[in-house]
Design a protein around this motif. Structure first.
Motif, PDB file in Angstrom:
ATOM      1  N   TYR A 100      39.506  38.224  43.456  1.00 55.30           N
ATOM      2  CA  TYR A 100      38.780  38.255  42.181  1.00 55.30           C
ATOM      3  C   TYR A 100      37.547  39.152  42.274  1.00 55.30           C
ATOM      4  CZ  TYR A 100      35.737  36.828  38.374  1.00 55.30           C
ATOM      5  OH  TYR A 100      34.891  36.828  37.273  1.00 55.30           O
ATOM      6  N   LYS A 101      37.409  40.042  41.274  1.00 51.28           N
ATOM      7  CA  LYS A 101      36.278  40.962  41.227  1.00 51.28           C
ATOM      8  C   LYS A 101      35.356  40.661  40.051  1.00 51.28           C
ATOM      9  CE  LYS A 101      35.327  45.945  40.724  1.00 51.28           C
ATOM     10  NZ  LYS A 101      35.972  47.282  40.539  1.00 51.28           N
ATOM     11  N   SER A 102      35.926  40.590  38.839  1.00 52.48           N
ATOM     12  CA  SER A 102      35.104  40.365  37.650  1.00 52.48           C
ATOM     13  C   SER A 102      36.001  39.975  36.488  1.00 52.48           C
ATOM     14  CB  SER A 102      34.320  41.638  37.283  1.00 52.48           C
ATOM     15  OG  SER A 102      35.212  42.690  36.960  1.00 52.48           O
ATOM     16  N   SER A 103      35.363  39.528  35.398  1.00 53.02           N
ATOM     17  CA  SER A 103      36.134  39.183  34.199  1.00 53.02           C
ATOM     18  C   SER A 103      35.350  39.596  32.962  1.00 53.02           C
ATOM     19  CB  SER A 103      36.435  37.684  34.156  1.00 53.02           C
ATOM     20  OG  SER A 103      35.231  36.939  34.081  1.00 53.02           O
ATOM     21  N   GLU A 104      36.093  39.833  31.883  1.00 54.22           N
ATOM     22  CA  GLU A 104      35.490  40.259  30.623  1.00 54.22           C
ATOM     23  C   GLU A 104      36.167  39.519  29.481  1.00 54.22           C
ATOM     24  OE1 GLU A 104      34.699  44.384  28.056  1.00 54.22           O
ATOM     25  OE2 GLU A 104      35.885  44.421  29.908  1.00 54.22           O
ATOM     26  N   ILE A 105      35.360  38.907  28.612  1.00 49.67           N
ATOM     27  CA  ILE A 105      35.898  38.186  27.461  1.00 49.67           C
ATOM     28  C   ILE A 105      36.118  39.171  26.322  1.00 49.67           C
ATOM     29  CG2 ILE A 105      35.470  36.357  25.777  1.00 49.67           C
ATOM     30  CD1 ILE A 105      33.654  35.040  27.900  1.00 49.67           C
TER      31      ILE A 105
ATOM     32  N   VAL B 259      39.983  39.152  30.389  1.00 51.75           N
ATOM     33  CA  VAL B 259      40.606  40.184  31.219  1.00 51.75           C
ATOM     34  C   VAL B 259      39.980  40.099  32.615  1.00 51.75           C
ATOM     35  CG1 VAL B 259      41.071  42.628  31.510  1.00 51.75           C
ATOM     36  CG2 VAL B 259      40.966  41.647  29.201  1.00 51.75           C
ATOM     37  N   VAL B 260      40.835  39.894  33.601  1.00 47.08           N
ATOM     38  CA  VAL B 260      40.374  39.672  34.974  1.00 47.08           C
ATOM     39  C   VAL B 260      40.708  40.903  35.828  1.00 47.08           C
ATOM     40  CG1 VAL B 260      40.468  38.154  36.976  1.00 47.08           C
ATOM     41  CG2 VAL B 260      40.813  37.213  34.674  1.00 47.08           C
ATOM     42  N   SER B 261      39.719  41.382  36.565  1.00 42.91           N
ATOM     43  CA  SER B 261      39.890  42.519  37.470  1.00 42.91           C
ATOM     44  C   SER B 261      39.840  42.060  38.925  1.00 42.91           C
ATOM     45  CB  SER B 261      38.793  43.560  37.231  1.00 42.91           C
ATOM     46  OG  SER B 261      38.847  44.054  35.904  1.00 42.91           O
ATOM     47  N   PHE B 262      40.496  42.854  39.785  1.00 40.81           N
ATOM     48  CA  PHE B 262      40.648  42.453  41.187  1.00 40.81           C
ATOM     49  C   PHE B 262      40.349  43.608  42.129  1.00 40.81           C
ATOM     50  CE2 PHE B 262      43.437  39.841  38.653  1.00 40.81           C
ATOM     51  CZ  PHE B 262      43.279  38.558  39.168  1.00 40.81           C
ATOM     52  N   ASN B 263      39.873  43.248  43.323  1.00 41.76           N
ATOM     53  CA  ASN B 263      39.925  44.139  44.473  1.00 41.76           C
ATOM     54  C   ASN B 263      41.212  43.850  45.237  1.00 41.76           C
ATOM     55  OD1 ASN B 263      37.306  45.331  44.102  1.00 41.76           O
ATOM     56  ND2 ASN B 263      36.412  43.409  44.864  1.00 41.76           N
ATOM     57  N   GLY B 264      41.567  44.762  46.130  1.00 42.20           N
ATOM     58  CA  GLY B 264      42.722  44.520  46.987  1.00 42.20           C
ATOM     59  C   GLY B 264      44.051  44.551  46.274  1.00 42.20           C
ATOM     60  N   ILE B 265      44.163  45.370  45.241  1.00 43.76           N
ATOM     61  CA  ILE B 265      45.425  45.389  44.505  1.00 43.76           C
ATOM     62  C   ILE B 265      46.492  46.225  45.216  1.00 43.76           C
ATOM     63  CG2 ILE B 265      44.297  44.985  42.290  1.00 43.76           C
ATOM     64  CD1 ILE B 265      44.678  47.956  41.674  1.00 43.76           C
ATOM     65  N   GLY B 266      46.104  46.993  46.247  1.00 45.73           N
ATOM     66  CA  GLY B 266      47.082  47.780  46.975  1.00 45.73           C
ATOM     67  C   GLY B 266      47.799  48.752  46.068  1.00 45.73           C
TER      68      GLY B 266
ATOM     69  N   PRO C   9      43.133  32.022  45.355  1.00 43.09           N
ATOM     70  CA  PRO C   9      42.651  31.174  44.260  1.00 43.09           C
ATOM     71  C   PRO C   9      41.199  31.522  43.918  1.00 43.09           C
ATOM     72  CG  PRO C   9      43.820  29.864  45.884  1.00 43.09           C
ATOM     73  CD  PRO C   9      43.651  31.224  46.481  1.00 43.09           C
ATOM     74  N   PHE C  10      40.833  31.362  42.642  1.00 47.65           N
ATOM     75  CA  PHE C  10      39.461  31.688  42.233  1.00 47.65           C
ATOM     76  C   PHE C  10      39.135  30.989  40.926  1.00 47.65           C
ATOM     77  CE2 PHE C  10      42.076  34.840  40.055  1.00 47.65           C
ATOM     78  CZ  PHE C  10      41.527  34.867  38.782  1.00 47.65           C
ATOM     79  N   GLN C  11      37.857  30.968  40.600  1.00 46.56           N
ATOM     80  CA  GLN C  11      37.399  30.616  39.259  1.00 46.56           C
ATOM     81  C   GLN C  11      36.336  31.622  38.857  1.00 46.56           C
ATOM     82  OE1 GLN C  11      35.748  26.683  39.193  1.00 46.56           O
ATOM     83  NE2 GLN C  11      34.023  27.187  40.507  1.00 46.56           N
ATOM     84  N   THR C  12      36.236  31.888  37.557  1.00 46.54           N
ATOM     85  CA  THR C  12      35.333  32.934  37.086  1.00 46.54           C
ATOM     86  C   THR C  12      33.922  32.439  36.833  1.00 46.54           C
ATOM     87  OG1 THR C  12      35.946  32.562  34.766  1.00 46.54           O
ATOM     88  CG2 THR C  12      37.244  34.175  36.006  1.00 46.54           C
ATOM     89  N   GLU C  13      33.676  31.157  37.045  1.00 45.60           N
ATOM     90  CA  GLU C  13      32.334  30.614  36.761  1.00 45.60           C
ATOM     91  C   GLU C  13      31.312  31.240  37.707  1.00 45.60           C
ATOM     92  OE1 GLU C  13      32.284  26.302  36.410  1.00 45.60           O
ATOM     93  OE2 GLU C  13      34.430  26.375  36.038  1.00 45.60           O
TER      94      GLU C  13
END
Length: 641
Positions: A548-553, A559-566, A637-641
């Motif tokens: 998990y990198k960040s999220s945008e409402i 919309v959830v963005s990630f690192n390590g997507i290969g 696993p992650f949560q955006t809080e």
């Protein structure tokens, strides 16, 4: 007689003096050791006060002198990978250390999932073990002990072992597979120092100074510094547990009436019980204590008197097993898989019977579901699941758990880490956290403190510290839930903010009914990928799944963005995404729909008009979590809080 006593006393004094002046070495500096390449190496030991010490290694001579306390150390020049070499250390005596390799040394630490040996997971790797001939993988196991009074200089024992099909059975399975991957890729000697202990919380691996940041743990350490207090707890537990077992075995009707030899046709007052399963789920009056089980099974003429294997999954807590009245084996606690050998001349043609005595200390006693329960005779497998006969041997009040003194704060650091700190290493692999799930909120603080302190104390800079995130465990749930295991995984995810760390995600390779999942090869492989990236600087290695990198409402979606997507995000097996939950400001989570778009994940639910938060795989056992990268590595696993 008086003169004789005087002569003996003088000889004893002279002998003691002679022994005290002998050069001695720590257990790690011994035949077969692996020394860390590319950095100066510290060799240290003990001798008489101000004794001159000479070390000859790789054609170079080094000199030093012991201090007034007899301690000495010397730094050797950095060397490239290679060997074998011999080291000669001389003073009043000479010690020769042989078969030395120079390569990379990894400390392997944590709790039981790091500790579990290859012998425990052998059924998964029957084809691999005969091929475990790696003379350049060396393994050293630190004795399992503790000390609350202060940091030890020396460990109690241990020796370096070559890797062979025989020795590998005692190696940490994760450590072995990790080293195997690195050896096959880099052809560099690998030294593994396994210093782990089942059940240990993070606090046990922190020093006294580091614990001062955590008042509860520090104050507990102060209590355990009192040996009288500790001995009282140990003796009290020992007496209480011994009394409980004594009473159970004395009052057990099965023992008194020899139910192990009772023919099943005579067990007319026994009740039916479904196996696998727990007896307290199948009877009206619950109890702890002793229960007996019996089942008949048939043997063909071809297998009369044959030897075989008996697999009894896992049993809570202890068991003793009999076939046709003959004792087959026993296990004294709940975690190991029950794998027993059936000797020749036990099985007979026609009807046979198996009897299992189960002692249950607390909670639910019985046979753990979804484990193998069968007899294996060459090409024949006889299932033991289904209806068994059951009878209570004795009911007893639950046994209060033992106080595991060896898990208390600082004890393992003092005895199992402090004596290693002079030994130069490449890095650490770590698998621990299960024992901290009772209080997950402070785990990041504990764990990051541990990492930073070990680095400071080893004085090797920010060496790679690679760790395993907790695997999926326990029963899955149908609705989004709060979970201490999920919270601790999130704390582990947050620890990646500590420099030069890496986390192997194992949310897809656990077992719901076993805190010790058998798949250790994938764990070792994922740690090795992290080592390739972090320790060996392989820029093109995809070492991790999406993080998990960040999220945008955006309206009613997040919309959830990630690192390590290969090479890109995928839903494993081409299925739609699962295990996403979404919530508004009230944090009442509901299952959400999710889709991959431009290597981001869009999450929404028609029931949440104004979403604020997203969770993924937030459960003890999120068994449908299926967001991966194309390299086949799972998302944490992650949560955006």
């Amino acid at each position: 007689m008086k003169n004789l006593r005087q002569i003996v006393a003088i000889l004893f004094i002279l002998t003691t003096f002679n022994l005290s002046s002998q050069i001695s070495l720590p257990k790690l500096i011994s035949d077969g050791m692996v020394l860390q390449r590319d950095i100066p190496i510290t060799v240290w030991g003990w001798a008489s006060a101000e004794e001159n010490i000479t070390i000859l290694f790789k054609g170079k001579t080094y000199h030093t002198k012991a201090g007034q306390n007899g301690n000495w150390e010397v730094d050797l020049e950095a060397g490239k990978a290679g060997g074998p070499y011999t080291m000669r250390i001389s003073g009043s005596n000479t010690i020769e250390v042989n078969n030395i390799l120079v390569g990379d040394v990894w400390v392997c630490s944590g709790q039981s999932n790091m500790e579990i040996p290859m012998s425990r997971v052998k059924p998964l790797y029957e084809a691999e073990i005969p091929k475990a001939n790696y003379p350049t993988i060396r393994y050293f196991e630190v004795p399992k002990t503790y000390n609350f009074s202060g940091e030890q200089e020396q460990i109690e024992g241990g020796k370096w072992l070559n890797t062979t099909p025989e020795t590998v059975l005692n190696f940490s399975a994760i450590a072995y597979f990790f080293a195997k991957d690195l050896t096959e890729r880099y052809q560099v000697p690998i030294g593994l120092i396994n210093t782990s202990l089942g059940g240990s919380p993070a606090e046990a691996w922190l020093s006294e100074d580091a614990l001062k940041k955590f008042p509860k743990a520090y104050n507990e350490l102060l209590l355990y510094k009192d040996s009288t207090y500790v001995n009282g707890i140990i003796s009290g537990d020992r007496e209480r547990i011994a009394n409980w077992y004594r009473e159970v075995n004395t009052n057990d009707l099965g023992n008194a009436q020899h139910w192990e030899t009772l023919n099943i046709d005579s067990a007319k007052d026994w009740t039916n019980m479904q196996i696998p399963g727990y007896w307290n789920d199948q009877i009206e009056t619950r109890f702890n204590g002793v229960a007996w089980y019996k089942k008949a099974f048939k043997i063909s003429p071809a297998h009369k008197n044959a030897s075989g294997k008996l697999l009894l999954g896992r049993i809570v807590d202890a068991d003793s097993v009999f076939i046709n009245g003959h004792f087959i084996g026993n296990t004294t606690y709940q975690y190991p898989p029950r794998r027993y050998n059936i000797p020749e001349n036990i099985l007979k043609e026609g009807e046979n019977q198996i009897t299992v005595k189960v002692i249950n200390e607390r909670g639910k006693g019985g046979f753990v579901p979804e484990k193998p329960y069968q007899i294996v005779l060459n090409d024949t497998t006889i299932s033991l699941t289904g209806t068994w006969k059951f009878k209570k041997g004795v009911a007893k009040e639950p046994l209060k758990p033992q106080t595991f003194v060896r898990w208390k704060p600082a004890g393992l650091f003092n005895a199992m880490i402090a004596p290693l700190l002079n030994y130069k290493i490449q890095g650490v692999i770590w698998y621990q956290g299960e024992s901290n799930t009772g209080s997950p909120d402070e785990y990041q603080a504990l764990f990051s403190t541990l990492i930073n302190e070990w680095r400071i104390r080893w004085n090797l800079g920010n060496f790679p510290f690679l760790y395993v995130q907790l695997a999926n465990f326990m029963k899955s749930t149908t609705n989004p839930e709060e979970s201490n295991w999920a919270m601790l995984r999130n704390q582990q995810l947050k620890t990646l903010t500590t420099p030069n760390t890496g986390m192997a995600v194992t949310i897809d390779i656990g077992e719901w009914n076993d805190i010790h999942p058998l798949n250790k090869k994938d764990v070792g492989h994922r740690l090795a990928l992290l080592a390739e990236k972090i320790a060996y600087h392989e820029k093109n290695t995809v070492a991790s799944g999406p993080l998990y990198k960040s999220s945008e409402i955006k309206g009613n979606k997040i919309v959830v963005s990630f690192n390590g997507i290969g090479s890109g995000l995928v839903a494993k097996n081409g299925d739609s995404l699962h295990s996403f939950a979404i919530a508004g400001a009230d944090k009442n989570y509901v299952w959400a729909k999710a889709t991959i778009h431009n290597n981001k994940v869009i999450v929404w639910s028609n029931s949440i008009a104004n979403p604020k938060y997203v969770r993924y795989a937030w459960a003890n056992n999120p068994d449908k979590a299926n967001l991966y990268n194309k390299e086949g590595l799972p998302t944490s696993p992650f949560q955006t809080e």
